[in-house]
Scaffold this motif. Structure first.
Motif, PDB file in Angstrom:
ATOM      1  N   ASP A  83       0.858  -1.183   0.000  1.00 20.60           N
ATOM      2  CA  ASP A  83       0.000   0.000   0.000  1.00 20.60           C
ATOM      3  C   ASP A  83       0.896   1.235   0.000  1.00 20.60           C
ATOM      4  OD1 ASP A  83      -1.976   1.871   0.200  1.00 20.60           O
ATOM      5  OD2 ASP A  83      -2.514   1.426   2.268  1.00 20.60           O
ATOM      6  N   CYS A 110       0.807  -0.301  -4.899  1.00 21.23           N
ATOM      7  CA  CYS A 110      -0.590  -0.148  -5.312  1.00 21.23           C
ATOM      8  C   CYS A 110      -1.237   0.821  -4.326  1.00 21.23           C
ATOM      9  CB  CYS A 110      -1.296  -1.492  -5.324  1.00 21.23           C
ATOM     10  SG  CYS A 110      -3.011  -1.401  -5.893  1.00 21.23           S
ATOM     11  N   LYS A 112      -3.841   4.192  -3.223  1.00 19.45           N
ATOM     12  CA  LYS A 112      -5.179   4.735  -3.465  1.00 19.45           C
ATOM     13  C   LYS A 112      -5.139   6.125  -4.075  1.00 19.45           C
ATOM     14  CE  LYS A 112      -6.754   2.323   0.715  1.00 19.45           C
ATOM     15  NZ  LYS A 112      -5.400   2.114   1.291  1.00 19.45           N
ATOM     16  N   VAL A 155      -6.709   3.009  -9.033  1.00 18.49           N
ATOM     17  CA  VAL A 155      -5.568   2.917  -8.128  1.00 18.49           C
ATOM     18  C   VAL A 155      -4.304   3.233  -8.920  1.00 18.49           C
ATOM     19  CG1 VAL A 155      -6.673   1.240  -6.600  1.00 18.49           C
ATOM     20  CG2 VAL A 155      -5.288   0.430  -8.528  1.00 18.49           C
ATOM     21  N   ILE A 181      -9.758  -2.398  -3.995  1.00 19.41           N
ATOM     22  CA  ILE A 181      -8.410  -2.720  -3.562  1.00 19.41           C
ATOM     23  C   ILE A 181      -8.154  -4.220  -3.715  1.00 19.41           C
ATOM     24  CG2 ILE A 181      -6.791  -2.574  -1.622  1.00 19.41           C
ATOM     25  CD1 ILE A 181      -7.785   0.125  -2.780  1.00 19.41           C
TER      26      ILE A 181
END
Length: 207
Positions: A83, A110, A112, A155, A181
């Motif tokens: 993340d 990856c 947001k 994303v 996600i």
């Protein structure tokens, strides 16, 4: 740090995340089969918070705890979803790059939201994507903006180490379920927050 084509399709993917509570950090690594997204195990690390929040420096704040959680897995993953960002970073190396190099694993950021780079909005359908470009180096691609659900915000995917952008996109797509996600990251995020708040480590009630 090496951005190269993936040697082989990963059969096991771990998602990692960390949360902070009252001066402590809780990191979780969640291991899944890929494709298929069959959950295999979770590994936890809990310790003192050693580095303050500074945007762009997550490698120093979260990296050591996340690495400890990954090393606690009984089976070594073939790739890691983080993340955060890989090379789509102002300094060219985000937390996914640092973890990949330290652990010698293909690592994918990856996130947001965007930290760095320029892009055109991808199409609205799941699986559509556009390149994310480094603005100060002749428009060099540093990742992709990927639509993981139709009509939902994309994303930001970027290679960190031992993988390239195209393979990073394919791994993320292989790890999707019904959510925006990827499933390994979603589970690691939920577990880190629940454990930090005093919840049980057995997440049998997770959706």
């Amino acid at each position: 740090m090496r951005i190269v084509p993936l040697k082989r399709r990963p059969a096991l993917v771990a998602g990692v995340d960390a949360a902070f509570f009252n001066g402590e950090v809780v990191a979780v690594a969640s291991l899944f089969t890929c494709p298929g997204m069959h959950h295999l195990e979770d590994s936890f690390y809990r310790g003192r918070e050693l580095f303050p929040y500074i945007s762009g420096f997550f490698s120093f704040r979260e990296g050591p705890a996340i690495a400890s959680a990954l090393l606690g897995l009984s089976t070594r993953p073939d790739a890691v979803l983080v993340d955060g960002h890989g090379i789509a970073h102002p300094r060219g190396a985000g937390i996914a790059s640092h973890l990949g190099v330290v652990l010698g694993l293909p690592a994918i950021g990856c996130a947001k939201s965007r930290l760095f780079g320029e892009f055109a909005e991808p199409g609205r359908t799941r699986g559509e994507w556009s390149y994310l470009y480094r603005p100060d180096n002749g428009g060099t691609p540093i990742g992709a903006v990927l639509r993981t659900r139709t009509g939902v915000k994309p994303v930001f995917v970027s290679p960190g180490h031992l993988i390239d952008t195209d393979a990073s996109i394919q791994v993320v797509l292989s790890c999707l379920s019904a959510y925006r996600i990827p499933e390994p990251l979603r589970r690691a995020d939920q577990l880190s927050r629940r454990t930090g708040k005093g919840g049980k480590r057995d997440p049998s009630d997770l959706p």
